[in-house]
Design a protein around this motif. Structure first.
Motif, PDB file in Angstrom:
ATOM      1  N   ILE A   9       0.849  -1.189   0.000  1.00 50.91           N
ATOM      2  CA  ILE A   9       0.000   0.000   0.000  1.00 50.91           C
ATOM      3  C   ILE A   9       0.888   1.244   0.000  1.00 50.91           C
ATOM      4  O   ILE A   9       2.028   1.195   0.456  1.00 50.91           O
ATOM      5  CB  ILE A   9      -0.946   0.031   1.223  1.00 50.91           C
ATOM      6  N   PRO A  10       0.367   2.366  -0.488  1.00 50.03           N
ATOM      7  CA  PRO A  10       1.140   3.604  -0.452  1.00 50.03           C
ATOM      8  C   PRO A  10       1.366   4.069   0.989  1.00 50.03           C
ATOM      9  O   PRO A  10       0.564   3.792   1.888  1.00 50.03           O
ATOM     10  CB  PRO A  10       0.272   4.599  -1.202  1.00 50.03           C
ATOM     11  N   ARG A  11       2.461   4.769   1.187  1.00 46.89           N
ATOM     12  CA  ARG A  11       2.794   5.264   2.524  1.00 46.89           C
ATOM     13  C   ARG A  11       1.719   6.221   3.037  1.00 46.89           C
ATOM     14  O   ARG A  11       1.372   6.211   4.218  1.00 46.89           O
ATOM     15  CB  ARG A  11       4.145   5.968   2.486  1.00 46.89           C
ATOM     16  N   SER A  12       1.168   7.054   2.169  1.00 51.47           N
ATOM     17  CA  SER A  12       0.129   7.998   2.586  1.00 51.47           C
ATOM     18  C   SER A  12      -1.113   7.274   3.103  1.00 51.47           C
ATOM     19  O   SER A  12      -1.746   7.705   4.065  1.00 51.47           O
ATOM     20  CB  SER A  12      -0.245   8.926   1.436  1.00 51.47           C
ATOM     21  N   THR A  13      -1.454   6.162   2.471  1.00 52.28           N
ATOM     22  CA  THR A  13      -2.602   5.374   2.926  1.00 52.28           C
ATOM     23  C   THR A  13      -2.343   4.787   4.306  1.00 52.28           C
ATOM     24  O   THR A  13      -3.211   4.813   5.185  1.00 52.28           O
ATOM     25  CB  THR A  13      -2.905   4.240   1.930  1.00 52.28           C
ATOM     26  N   TYR A  14      -1.145   4.282   4.510  1.00 52.96           N
ATOM     27  CA  TYR A  14      -0.774   3.734   5.810  1.00 52.96           C
ATOM     28  C   TYR A  14      -0.860   4.809   6.887  1.00 52.96           C
ATOM     29  O   TYR A  14      -1.449   4.588   7.958  1.00 52.96           O
ATOM     30  CB  TYR A  14       0.640   3.158   5.763  1.00 52.96           C
ATOM     31  N   TYR A  16      -2.582   7.600   6.857  1.00 54.05           N
ATOM     32  CA  TYR A  16      -3.978   8.004   7.025  1.00 54.05           C
ATOM     33  C   TYR A  16      -4.700   7.057   7.977  1.00 54.05           C
ATOM     34  O   TYR A  16      -5.359   7.486   8.927  1.00 54.05           O
ATOM     35  CB  TYR A  16      -4.681   8.026   5.670  1.00 54.05           C
ATOM     36  N   TRP A  17      -4.602   5.761   7.745  1.00 56.13           N
ATOM     37  CA  TRP A  17      -5.305   4.793   8.586  1.00 56.13           C
ATOM     38  C   TRP A  17      -4.716   4.710   9.985  1.00 56.13           C
ATOM     39  O   TRP A  17      -5.445   4.499  10.955  1.00 56.13           O
ATOM     40  CB  TRP A  17      -5.338   3.422   7.916  1.00 56.13           C
ATOM     41  N   LYS A  18      -3.416   4.875  10.099  1.00 57.45           N
ATOM     42  CA  LYS A  18      -2.799   4.871  11.420  1.00 57.45           C
ATOM     43  C   LYS A  18      -3.333   6.027  12.259  1.00 57.45           C
ATOM     44  O   LYS A  18      -3.697   5.861  13.426  1.00 57.45           O
ATOM     45  CB  LYS A  18      -1.280   4.976  11.283  1.00 57.45           C
ATOM     46  N   LYS A  19      -3.422   7.205  11.661  1.00 56.24           N
ATOM     47  CA  LYS A  19      -3.956   8.382  12.354  1.00 56.24           C
ATOM     48  C   LYS A  19      -5.441   8.198  12.675  1.00 56.24           C
ATOM     49  O   LYS A  19      -5.907   8.515  13.763  1.00 56.24           O
ATOM     50  CB  LYS A  19      -3.759   9.615  11.485  1.00 56.24           C
ATOM     51  N   ARG A  20      -6.185   7.667  11.731  1.00 54.69           N
ATOM     52  CA  ARG A  20      -7.631   7.503  11.888  1.00 54.69           C
ATOM     53  C   ARG A  20      -7.973   6.484  12.983  1.00 54.69           C
ATOM     54  O   ARG A  20      -8.917   6.680  13.745  1.00 54.69           O
ATOM     55  CB  ARG A  20      -8.235   7.061  10.563  1.00 54.69           C
ATOM     56  N   LEU A  21      -7.227   5.392  13.062  1.00 53.74           N
ATOM     57  CA  LEU A  21      -7.529   4.349  14.032  1.00 53.74           C
ATOM     58  C   LEU A  21      -7.120   4.716  15.456  1.00 53.74           C
ATOM     59  O   LEU A  21      -7.622   4.124  16.415  1.00 53.74           O
ATOM     60  CB  LEU A  21      -6.856   3.040  13.619  1.00 53.74           C
ATOM     61  N   ASN A  22      -6.238   5.682  15.613  1.00 52.58           N
ATOM     62  CA  ASN A  22      -5.768   6.057  16.943  1.00 52.58           C
ATOM     63  C   ASN A  22      -6.544   7.206  17.568  1.00 52.58           C
ATOM     64  O   ASN A  22      -6.238   7.622  18.665  1.00 52.58           O
ATOM     65  CB  ASN A  22      -4.280   6.429  16.897  1.00 52.58           C
ATOM     66  N   ARG A  23      -7.565   7.724  16.880  1.00 54.16           N
ATOM     67  CA  ARG A  23      -8.291   8.848  17.465  1.00 54.16           C
ATOM     68  C   ARG A  23      -9.460   8.362  18.319  1.00 54.16           C
ATOM     69  O   ARG A  23      -9.925   7.226  18.205  1.00 54.16           O
ATOM     70  CB  ARG A  23      -8.743   9.819  16.395  1.00 54.16           C
ATOM     71  N   HIS A  24      -9.937   9.246  19.175  1.00 55.57           N
ATOM     72  CA  HIS A  24     -11.011   8.959  20.124  1.00 55.57           C
ATOM     73  C   HIS A  24     -12.346   8.824  19.387  1.00 55.57           C
ATOM     74  O   HIS A  24     -12.653   9.600  18.488  1.00 55.57           O
ATOM     75  CB  HIS A  24     -11.086  10.085  21.157  1.00 55.57           C
ATOM     76  N   ASP A  25     -13.143   7.851  19.773  1.00 58.22           N
ATOM     77  CA  ASP A  25     -14.473   7.662  19.199  1.00 58.22           C
ATOM     78  C   ASP A  25     -15.436   8.625  19.872  1.00 58.22           C
ATOM     79  O   ASP A  25     -15.740   8.492  21.058  1.00 58.22           O
ATOM     80  CB  ASP A  25     -14.926   6.215  19.407  1.00 58.22           C
ATOM     81  N   LYS A  26     -15.930   9.607  19.115  1.00 53.83           N
ATOM     82  CA  LYS A  26     -16.788  10.624  19.714  1.00 53.83           C
ATOM     83  C   LYS A  26     -18.184  10.097  20.042  1.00 53.83           C
ATOM     84  O   LYS A  26     -18.938  10.736  20.753  1.00 53.83           O
ATOM     85  CB  LYS A  26     -16.877  11.857  18.817  1.00 53.83           C
ATOM     86  N   TYR A  27     -18.533   8.927  19.549  1.00 52.65           N
ATOM     87  CA  TYR A  27     -19.837   8.337  19.833  1.00 52.65           C
ATOM     88  C   TYR A  27     -19.758   7.163  20.805  1.00 52.65           C
ATOM     89  O   TYR A  27     -20.703   6.390  20.909  1.00 52.65           O
ATOM     90  CB  TYR A  27     -20.499   7.892  18.534  1.00 52.65           C
ATOM     91  N   ALA A  28     -18.678   7.035  21.518  1.00 48.90           N
ATOM     92  CA  ALA A  28     -18.511   5.900  22.439  1.00 48.90           C
ATOM     93  C   ALA A  28     -19.598   5.885  23.510  1.00 48.90           C
ATOM     94  O   ALA A  28     -20.160   4.830  23.804  1.00 48.90           O
ATOM     95  CB  ALA A  28     -17.133   5.942  23.073  1.00 48.90           C
ATOM     96  N   ASP A  29     -19.918   7.046  24.075  1.00 48.86           N
ATOM     97  CA  ASP A  29     -20.946   7.098  25.118  1.00 48.86           C
ATOM     98  C   ASP A  29     -22.332   6.788  24.560  1.00 48.86           C
ATOM     99  O   ASP A  29     -23.150   6.139  25.216  1.00 48.86           O
ATOM    100  CB  ASP A  29     -20.939   8.448  25.831  1.00 48.86           C
ATOM    101  N   VAL A  30     -22.607   7.178  23.338  1.00 51.53           N
ATOM    102  CA  VAL A  30     -23.889   6.874  22.713  1.00 51.53           C
ATOM    103  C   VAL A  30     -24.005   5.375  22.453  1.00 51.53           C
ATOM    104  O   VAL A  30     -25.066   4.776  22.682  1.00 51.53           O
ATOM    105  CB  VAL A  30     -24.044   7.662  21.395  1.00 51.53           C
TER     106      VAL A  30
END
Length: 53
Positions: A9-14, A16-30
């Motif tokens: 996979i391209p480095r940019s894709t890697y 992107y997904w690394k950043k996306r998977l490590n962020r807080h889920d804003k709907y966790a309480d819902v």
């Protein structure tokens, strides 16, 4: 970065997904609230009384 080579996979894709998977889920309480409501009312479904024709 060996994962990028193995996954082919391209480095940019890697990055992107690394950043996306490590962020807080804003709907966790819902999601927790929905699960608790579901489990509280599990098995209570269907219509009450006789059907109207």
């Amino acid at each position: 970065m060996e994962l990028i080579k193995v996954a082919d996979i391209p480095r940019s894709t890697y990055c992107y997904w690394k950043k996306r998977l490590n962020r807080h889920d804003k709907y966790a309480d819902v999601k927790i609230a929905i699960q608790s409501i579901y489990h509280e009312h599990k098995g209570r479904y269907g219509c009450v009384g006789s059907p109207k024709n």
